[in-house]
Design a protein around this motif. Structure first.
Motif, PDB file in Angstrom:
ATOM      1  N   ASP A 185       3.265   6.416  -3.038  1.00  0.00           N
ATOM      2  CA  ASP A 185       4.461   7.044  -3.586  1.00  0.00           C
ATOM      3  C   ASP A 185       4.278   7.388  -5.059  1.00  0.00           C
ATOM      4  OD1 ASP A 185       5.679   6.832  -1.161  1.00  0.00           O
ATOM      5  OD2 ASP A 185       6.913   5.091  -1.667  1.00  0.00           O
ATOM      6  N   VAL A 186       3.632   6.520  -5.790  1.00  0.00           N
ATOM      7  CA  VAL A 186       3.403   6.757  -7.215  1.00  0.00           C
ATOM      8  C   VAL A 186       2.528   7.997  -7.416  1.00  0.00           C
ATOM      9  CG1 VAL A 186       2.322   5.835  -9.293  1.00  0.00           C
ATOM     10  CG2 VAL A 186       3.742   4.361  -7.869  1.00  0.00           C
ATOM     11  N   PHE A 187       1.504   8.150  -6.604  1.00  0.00           N
ATOM     12  CA  PHE A 187       0.628   9.319  -6.732  1.00  0.00           C
ATOM     13  C   PHE A 187       1.360  10.610  -6.393  1.00  0.00           C
ATOM     14  CE2 PHE A 187      -2.975   6.230  -6.035  1.00  0.00           C
ATOM     15  CZ  PHE A 187      -3.448   6.335  -7.322  1.00  0.00           C
ATOM     16  N   VAL A 188       2.214  10.567  -5.387  1.00  0.00           N
ATOM     17  CA  VAL A 188       2.985  11.758  -5.013  1.00  0.00           C
ATOM     18  C   VAL A 188       3.959  12.128  -6.125  1.00  0.00           C
ATOM     19  CG1 VAL A 188       4.709  12.644  -3.394  1.00  0.00           C
ATOM     20  CG2 VAL A 188       2.718  11.414  -2.533  1.00  0.00           C
ATOM     21  N   THR A 233       5.559  15.575 -10.893  1.00  0.00           N
ATOM     22  CA  THR A 233       6.150  15.576 -12.237  1.00  0.00           C
ATOM     23  C   THR A 233       5.163  15.979 -13.332  1.00  0.00           C
ATOM     24  OG1 THR A 233       5.714  13.212 -12.503  1.00  0.00           O
ATOM     25  CG2 THR A 233       7.890  13.854 -11.674  1.00  0.00           C
ATOM     26  N   LEU A 234       3.895  15.684 -13.183  1.00  0.00           N
ATOM     27  CA  LEU A 234       2.931  15.982 -14.241  1.00  0.00           C
ATOM     28  C   LEU A 234       2.838  17.480 -14.555  1.00  0.00           C
ATOM     29  CD1 LEU A 234       1.004  14.680 -16.213  1.00  0.00           C
ATOM     30  CD2 LEU A 234      -0.803  14.930 -14.509  1.00  0.00           C
ATOM     31  N   PRO A 235       2.766  18.377 -13.576  1.00  0.00           N
ATOM     32  CA  PRO A 235       2.734  19.811 -13.923  1.00  0.00           C
ATOM     33  C   PRO A 235       3.999  20.270 -14.644  1.00  0.00           C
ATOM     34  CG  PRO A 235       2.018  19.496 -11.668  1.00  0.00           C
ATOM     35  CD  PRO A 235       2.535  18.175 -12.141  1.00  0.00           C
ATOM     36  N   VAL A 236       5.146  19.730 -14.263  1.00  0.00           N
ATOM     37  CA  VAL A 236       6.392  20.106 -14.922  1.00  0.00           C
ATOM     38  C   VAL A 236       6.381  19.649 -16.373  1.00  0.00           C
ATOM     39  CG1 VAL A 236       8.892  19.760 -14.936  1.00  0.00           C
ATOM     40  CG2 VAL A 236       7.694  20.124 -12.771  1.00  0.00           C
ATOM     41  N   ILE A 237       5.937  18.427 -16.599  1.00  0.00           N
ATOM     42  CA  ILE A 237       5.865  17.902 -17.968  1.00  0.00           C
ATOM     43  C   ILE A 237       4.888  18.720 -18.807  1.00  0.00           C
ATOM     44  CG2 ILE A 237       5.097  15.919 -19.342  1.00  0.00           C
ATOM     45  CD1 ILE A 237       6.295  14.139 -17.143  1.00  0.00           C
ATOM     46  N   LEU A 238       3.744  19.079 -18.243  1.00  0.00           N
ATOM     47  CA  LEU A 238       2.765  19.887 -18.979  1.00  0.00           C
ATOM     48  C   LEU A 238       3.300  21.285 -19.273  1.00  0.00           C
ATOM     49  CD1 LEU A 238      -0.543  18.851 -17.193  1.00  0.00           C
ATOM     50  CD2 LEU A 238       0.268  18.161 -19.450  1.00  0.00           C
ATOM     51  N   LEU A 239       4.030  21.878 -18.342  1.00  0.00           N
ATOM     52  CA  LEU A 239       4.605  23.208 -18.555  1.00  0.00           C
ATOM     53  C   LEU A 239       5.677  23.167 -19.639  1.00  0.00           C
ATOM     54  CD1 LEU A 239       4.543  26.127 -17.600  1.00  0.00           C
ATOM     55  CD2 LEU A 239       6.305  25.544 -15.948  1.00  0.00           C
ATOM     56  N   MET A 265       0.811  -1.196   0.000  1.00  0.00           N
ATOM     57  CA  MET A 265       0.000   0.000   0.000  1.00  0.00           C
ATOM     58  C   MET A 265       0.862   1.270   0.000  1.00  0.00           C
ATOM     59  SD  MET A 265      -3.133   0.387  -0.158  1.00  0.00           S
ATOM     60  CE  MET A 265      -4.591   1.094   0.355  1.00  0.00           C
ATOM     61  N   ARG A 266       1.975   1.231   0.669  1.00  0.00           N
ATOM     62  CA  ARG A 266       2.875   2.393   0.739  1.00  0.00           C
ATOM     63  C   ARG A 266       3.383   2.756  -0.646  1.00  0.00           C
ATOM     64  NH1 ARG A 266       5.241   6.536   2.617  1.00  0.00           N
ATOM     65  NH2 ARG A 266       7.463   6.634   2.895  1.00  0.00           N
ATOM     66  N   ARG A 267       3.677   1.765  -1.468  1.00  0.00           N
ATOM     67  CA  ARG A 267       4.170   2.014  -2.820  1.00  0.00           C
ATOM     68  C   ARG A 267       3.158   2.752  -3.679  1.00  0.00           C
ATOM     69  NH1 ARG A 267       7.735  -2.658  -5.487  1.00  0.00           N
ATOM     70  NH2 ARG A 267       9.488  -1.300  -5.475  1.00  0.00           N
ATOM     71  N   ARG A 268       1.924   2.408  -3.525  1.00  0.00           N
ATOM     72  CA  ARG A 268       0.885   3.038  -4.325  1.00  0.00           C
ATOM     73  C   ARG A 268       0.797   4.533  -4.030  1.00  0.00           C
ATOM     74  NH1 ARG A 268      -5.317   0.982  -4.661  1.00  0.00           N
ATOM     75  NH2 ARG A 268      -5.918   2.354  -6.341  1.00  0.00           N
TER      76      ARG A 268
END
Length: 134
Positions: free
Chosen positions: A6-9, A14-20, A1-4
């Protein structure tokens, strides 16, 4: 459960940086395309005016540059065409400047980042030819 979690965090960071970065690349492409279109329109208008006879050089320059700019860059409904040197007699220079307004895809982010420009970004180019005569 801890791994899941981490993926969301990681995705949240990273997603806003990639979109920018993607939006920045799209903006750079639009500016390059507008610069190329304004250069071609100015060159075409000046060339057509250089071979026009009967004192019609300035009229031909403005009409041809405007029409070419509209065809090459339809995102700007009203390109600005300026005659910096109208020519007229054989051997004189004809200089045409075309200014296009490229859409600004980063404009919505200007409230968060004040260094970003708001509204369309003007891009201009000019071309000079000598009036031909025979």
């Amino acid at each position: 459960m801890r791994r899941r979690g981490d993926v969301f965090v990681e995705t949240a960071f990273t997603l806003p940086v990639i979109l920018l970065v993607t939006a920045g690349l799209i903006q750079a492409g639009l500016l390059a395309y507008a610069a190329n279109a304004s250069s071609q329109a100015a060159r075409h208008g000046a060339r057509m005016a250089s071979v026009a006879q009967g004192g019609l050089g300035p009229v031909v320059a403005a009409a041809e540059a405007y029409q070419t700019a509209r065809q090459l860059f339809p995102m700007d409904a009203s390109p600005l065409v300026e005659l910096l040197a109208p020519g007229g007699t054989p051997g004189t220079e004809i200089t045409v400047r075309v200014t296009l307004r490229a859409p600004n895809v980063l404009s919505p982010l200007a409230t968060l980042f004040p260094v970003l420009p708001r509204g369309p970004i003007p891009v201009s180019a000019s071309a000079t030819f000598r009036q031909e005569g025979w």
